[in-house]
Write a protein that holds these residues in place. Structure first.
Motif, PDB file in Angstrom:
ATOM      1  N   GLN A 138       0.655  -0.406  -0.042  1.00 34.63           N
ATOM      2  CA  GLN A 138       0.356   0.528  -0.460  1.00 34.63           C
ATOM      3  C   GLN A 138       0.627   1.028  -0.177  1.00 34.63           C
ATOM      4  OE1 GLN A 138      -2.484  -0.780   3.417  1.00 34.63           O
ATOM      5  NE2 GLN A 138      -1.051  -1.671   4.550  1.00 34.63           N
ATOM      6  N   LEU A 139       1.800   1.284  -1.410  1.00 35.95           N
ATOM      7  CA  LEU A 139       2.639   2.634  -1.183  1.00 35.95           C
ATOM      8  C   LEU A 139       2.454   3.508  -1.933  1.00 35.95           C
ATOM      9  CD1 LEU A 139       5.877   0.417  -2.061  1.00 35.95           C
ATOM     10  CD2 LEU A 139       5.635   1.396  -0.235  1.00 35.95           C
ATOM     11  N   ARG A 140       1.944   5.005  -1.011  1.00 41.14           N
ATOM     12  CA  ARG A 140       2.122   6.021  -1.635  1.00 41.14           C
ATOM     13  C   ARG A 140       2.958   6.694  -3.388  1.00 41.14           C
ATOM     14  NH1 ARG A 140      -3.356   5.625  -1.179  1.00 41.14           N
ATOM     15  NH2 ARG A 140      -4.197   5.428   0.913  1.00 41.14           N
ATOM     16  N   THR A 141       2.767   6.193  -4.043  1.00 47.89           N
ATOM     17  CA  THR A 141       3.192   6.581  -5.422  1.00 47.89           C
ATOM     18  C   THR A 141       2.329   7.589  -6.369  1.00 47.89           C
ATOM     19  OG1 THR A 141       3.370   4.442  -5.470  1.00 47.89           O
ATOM     20  CG2 THR A 141       3.993   5.622  -7.249  1.00 47.89           C
ATOM     21  N   PRO A 142       3.851   8.918  -6.414  1.00 48.49           N
ATOM     22  CA  PRO A 142       3.523   9.515  -7.425  1.00 48.49           C
ATOM     23  C   PRO A 142       3.060   9.401  -8.878  1.00 48.49           C
ATOM     24  CG  PRO A 142       5.582   9.836  -6.182  1.00 48.49           C
ATOM     25  CD  PRO A 142       4.769   8.728  -5.982  1.00 48.49           C
ATOM     26  N   ALA A 189      11.800   8.346 -10.537  1.00 46.94           N
ATOM     27  CA  ALA A 189      11.468   7.492 -11.509  1.00 46.94           C
ATOM     28  C   ALA A 189      11.419   5.811 -11.099  1.00 46.94           C
ATOM     29  CB  ALA A 189      11.849   8.216 -13.207  1.00 46.94           C
ATOM     30  N   VAL A 190      11.902   5.492 -10.519  1.00 44.59           N
ATOM     31  CA  VAL A 190      12.884   4.309 -10.259  1.00 44.59           C
ATOM     32  C   VAL A 190      11.792   4.087  -9.035  1.00 44.59           C
ATOM     33  CG1 VAL A 190      14.391   2.834  -9.280  1.00 44.59           C
ATOM     34  CG2 VAL A 190      14.690   3.619 -11.309  1.00 44.59           C
ATOM     35  N   GLN A 191      11.952   5.167  -8.084  1.00 45.52           N
ATOM     36  CA  GLN A 191      10.699   4.383  -7.381  1.00 45.52           C
ATOM     37  C   GLN A 191       9.537   3.777  -8.029  1.00 45.52           C
ATOM     38  OE1 GLN A 191      12.747   7.485  -4.033  1.00 45.52           O
ATOM     39  NE2 GLN A 191      12.219   5.540  -2.804  1.00 45.52           N
ATOM     40  N   SER A 192       8.861   5.319  -8.133  1.00 41.57           N
ATOM     41  CA  SER A 192       7.989   5.069  -8.365  1.00 41.57           C
ATOM     42  C   SER A 192       7.166   3.849  -9.264  1.00 41.57           C
ATOM     43  CB  SER A 192       7.190   6.474  -9.124  1.00 41.57           C
ATOM     44  OG  SER A 192       7.226   7.355  -8.744  1.00 41.57           O
TER      45      SER A 192
END
Length: 491
Positions: A180-184, A296-299
């Motif tokens: 449940q990661l809040r992601t841009p 960008a990689v994290q998203s």
């Protein structure tokens, strides 16, 4: 004899020798097989430590007992990195993990109905019975928020009705944060082919990914609690002998492949000009030197992890639907869901796990339902073998990690050359639900499917017993209960 670079230092630990000063500990008892090719693969990765620009460095490596060759990085590898992310360390099945549901059924409630259950699960998993319709807005929401976002969305018929019966607070409390990661949101050029899967905002459509197991060692399994090992933890978790459970192992499918490709391409493009390319071919992303690439990689990775967790949630609902049609209505509480292919932030550093389960202890699990037991760790055996539920002990030498399964001891190609007679006897004795109805299919079609399934034959995997005993003796995780399968669904 071990690989020449591997030295045993205790009954459960081995040291991997290499030129850099990074400590590498492999956890395995003498009765756990070790694969030389996996050690060679690891050494190639460690050779790249010298390619990192200062001050980035690899700080520690832990290898779990299911350690075996992967693709670029061995399965069962945990890396602690300071100053950089290594997206290739989690591969393309980003967010792959395990989910376990308890039920209110007992063995005697299910055993008489296994034929009907098999038919219903085949229809739900492989014959268009899952009925999960979503709009483009719903798909975008689950990518940006995972399980938490999905539970807040209104659905239309089909399996949505069953999902509405799940306790949303329990679901959120008993999912690792990777679910449940809040992601841009990424820019349209970065999204690429993922835009086709999302679709138009208001169009209600079905797709071939949500509710799909995928291949390889992924499965949905109906199990029964065979033995309680730690009565105190089992009581706190609601686990009783004879109780029926549902275990899911699946990942991010095509979304993960998209995320892995985007992350690898972004890392390669952001590599500082003039520096030698990493000898392993796995490019890191520098935390300070390439902040845009890092975001960008994290998203991308977070979107894939959210998708994987939601997919496991739906696979659980599909199994629930089959059980209720065969055996009647039941409770279906979640025990735990966690990824074992992902990158976790930890005290300003990054913990990369490739086929390794988080196994955090009491201190790290404060403010969760597992503060007095440690984190649930789900360790399945080979197809047809026992699985185990364990409680993490937060071992820092193991980077708070444990095995994610028994681990392969044969490559898939080698397994397909195994004993046909042995595997045929196994299939006759054990229920494996596949797209093929084993009892009705033509002999030539059955033969082709059997050859494919042999890649996951029991003899291709390590024994789960020595793996679990290593985890216990080394202080990585404490066994709580043993589960035995009643029926397994394989893609």
């Amino acid at each position: 004899m071990y690989h020449p670079k591997v030295t045993r230092i205790s009954g459960t630990r081995l040291r991997v020798q290499h030129p850099s000063d990074v400590p590498v500990t492999l956890f395995a008892r003498p009765d756990v097989p070790l694969e030389d090719r996996a050690v060679d693969e690891l050494l190639r990765l460690l050779d790249s430590q010298g390619d990192l620009p200062s001050p980035a460095r690899l700080q520690r490596v832990a290898l779990t007992p299911d350690f075996h060759r992967g693709s670029g990085i061995p399965v069962g590898t945990v890396l602690q990195a300071d100053g950089f992310l290594l997206p290739g360390a989690v591969g393309h099945d980003v967010g792959c993990g395990m989910r376990l549901h308890l039920t209110s059924l007992r063995r005697e409630d299910v055993a008489p109905h296994l034929d009907r259950l098999e038919r219903r699960l085949r229809a739900l998993f492989f014959e268009g019975g899952r009925q999960i319709a979503m709009t483009g807005r719903q798909r975008q929401a689950l990518l940006q928020g995972g399980v938490s976002s999905l539970l807040g969305l209104p659905g239309t018929g089909g399996l949505w009705d069953g999902l509405a019966r799940q306790d949303p607070q329990r679901e959120q409390e008993r999912c690792d944060h990777t679910a449940q990661l809040r992601t841009p949101w990424l820019s349209p050029p970065q999204l690429g082919a993922l835009r086709d899967w999302i679709g138009a905002p208001d169009d209600l459509t079905y797709d071939s990914q949500i509710g799909s197991l995928g291949g390889g060692n992924h499965f949905a399994e109906v199990q029964v609690v065979h033995r309680i090992i730690d009565p105190r933890a089992a009581h706190q978790w609601g686990i009783r002998e004879g109780l029926v459970t549902v275990m899911i192992h699946s990942g991010s499918l095509g979304v993960g492949h998209w995320a892995g490709q985007l992350a690898a391409r972004t890392a390669r493009d952001a590599w500082p000009a003039g520096l030698p390319r990493p000898r392993s071919g796995v490019f890191p992303v520098m935390q300070d030197a390439a902040p845009d690439a890092l975001r960008a990689v994290q998203s991308a990775l977070q979107m894939a992890a959210n998708f994987a967790a939601v997919n496991r949630l739906w696979l659980g609902q599909m199994t629930r639907a089959g059980l209720e049609e065969a055996c009647g209505e039941m409770d279906f509480p979640l025990l735990y869901d966690a990824a074992h292919n992902f990158i976790w932030p930890e005290d300003g550093r990054w913990i990369h796990r490739k086929g390794a389960a988080p196994a955090r202890g009491f201190a790290q699990m404060q403010d969760t339902p597992f503060a007095y037991t440690g984190e649930p760790v789900l360790v399945p055996g080979s197809m047809g073998a026992s699985s185990f539920i364990l409680a993490g002990r937060g071992n820092p030498e193991a980077l708070w990690s444990a095995s994610h399964g028994a681990g392969r001891q044969q490559a898939r190609g080698d397994a397909m050359r195994g004993s046909q007679a042995e595997f045929s006897a196994f299939l006759e004795a054990f229920r494996v639900v596949t797209p093929l109805d084993w009892r009705r299919a033509r002999p030539d079609i059955r033969e082709r499917k059997r050859t494919e399934l042999m890649q996951e034959a029991p003899f291709a995997y390590k024994g789960v017993g020595p793996v679990v005993e290593t985890l216990r003796e080394a202080g990585l995780a404490e066994p709580v209960a043993e589960l035995r399968p009643l029926l397994t669904v394989k893609g």
